[in-house]
Design an enzyme around this catalytic site. Structure first.
Site, PDB file in Angstrom:
ATOM      1  CG  LEU A  13      -1.918   1.207   1.450  1.00 51.71           C
ATOM      2  CD1 LEU A  13      -2.990   2.067   0.317  1.00 51.71           C
ATOM      3  CD2 LEU A  13      -2.507   1.290   2.175  1.00 51.71           C
ATOM      4  N   GLY A 100      -6.931  -3.035 -16.025  1.00 49.57           N
ATOM      5  CA  GLY A 100      -6.546  -2.668 -15.049  1.00 49.57           C
ATOM      6  C   GLY A 100      -5.921  -0.979 -14.442  1.00 49.57           C
ATOM      7  CG  ASP A 102      -1.838  -1.331 -11.955  1.00 52.60           C
ATOM      8  OD1 ASP A 102      -3.218  -1.668 -13.045  1.00 52.60           O
ATOM      9  OD2 ASP A 102      -1.229  -2.475 -11.923  1.00 52.60           O
ATOM     10  CB  THR A 174      22.347 -23.751 -10.815  1.00 57.42           C
ATOM     11  OG1 THR A 174      22.573 -24.965 -11.390  1.00 57.42           O
ATOM     12  CG2 THR A 174      20.742 -23.851 -10.648  1.00 57.42           C
TER      13      THR A 174
END
Length: 246
Positions: A13, A100, A102, A174
């Protein structure tokens, strides 16, 4: 009049006062687990707020929790939603509600900044949107973010670590190979989109990065601008008086 902006995402938030210049002030960020807001997050807010402007892509229950908390101190609450056109911006989606909020707000912010922009959001997902200098949204792309790629690989193959490693063009272990592959995939998508954006707009296109994972991409993207409060910038545009909406 005191007004505050709230951006409720999938993992954080963000909140900021709305300044007299029409831009967000100092941004406060609070992590959450997707189930509940952080304890005591609202203790940093003033006791009373004249207006609270909210954008949310989080789960409905979390959004309701935020709205309930704000109802106790805000005289008015507005919840932003994607619109087909706003302040000179025209959305490409035939069904704007499917874009969306956002992403819609970052497009509003880019429109306010001026010029053509390629917007890259790096959070749970990697989102890419293009808006030209005339305010036309050309559409965009959605892919897993590098973090989500790592987590997905780890979920299917536990021996592949979900974190760690550094970026190498050709990795010799890796951890580095995973970090390089997932970040490299995101960089390739952004690079290809950037080339296509320049062709579509017929000239320079600003590259604006936002979201919690943006900093990992920044060193590898020449001339990219870090705009961590881009959603809040767009929400500030949304919050302007009705006369500014067209």
């Amino acid at each position: 009049m005191s007004a505050w902006l709230f951006d409720l995402g999938n993992s954080r938030l963000k909140a900021a006062p709305l300044g007299e210049d029409g831009l967000p002030g100092d941004v406060l960020a609070f992590a959450h687990d997707g189930m509940a807001l952080a304890a005591g997050w609202d203790s940093v807010l003033p006791p009373r707020i004249d207006a609270a402007h909210v954008a949310s892509v989080a789960a409905p229950a979390l959004r309701v929790a935020l709205l309930d908390a704000l109802a106790a101190r805000a005289g008015r609450i507005s919840l932003a939603s994607t619109q087909p056109a706003w302040a000179g911006l025209r959305i490409a989606y035939a069904e704007p509600a499917k874009l969306g909020v956002d992403r819609f707000l970052t497009l509003l912010a880019a429109r306010r900044r001026g010029g053509a922009s390629l917007l890259v959001g790096v959070g749970t997902a990697l989102t890419i949107d293009l808006v030209d200098a005339g305010g036309r949204h050309h559409g965009g792309r959605i892919a897993p973010s590098p973090t989500m790629m790592r987590e997905a690989l780890h979920a299917r193959a536990a021996q592949l670590p979900a974190v760690g490693g550094g970026y190498r063009v050709f990795a010799a272990d890796t951890g580095d190979a995973l970090a390089s592959g997932c970040l490299g995939a995101a960089l390739a998508l952004v690079g290809q989109s950037r080339e296509a954006a320049v062709d579509a707009c017929g000239g320079p296109v600003a590259l604006l990065l936002h979201g919690g994972g943006a900093e990992a991409l920044l060193p590898h993207l020449a001339d990219a601008v870090h705009a961590p409060a881009l959603v809040l910038e767009g929400l500030a545009c949304w919050a302007r008086p009705d006369g500014a909406r067209r």
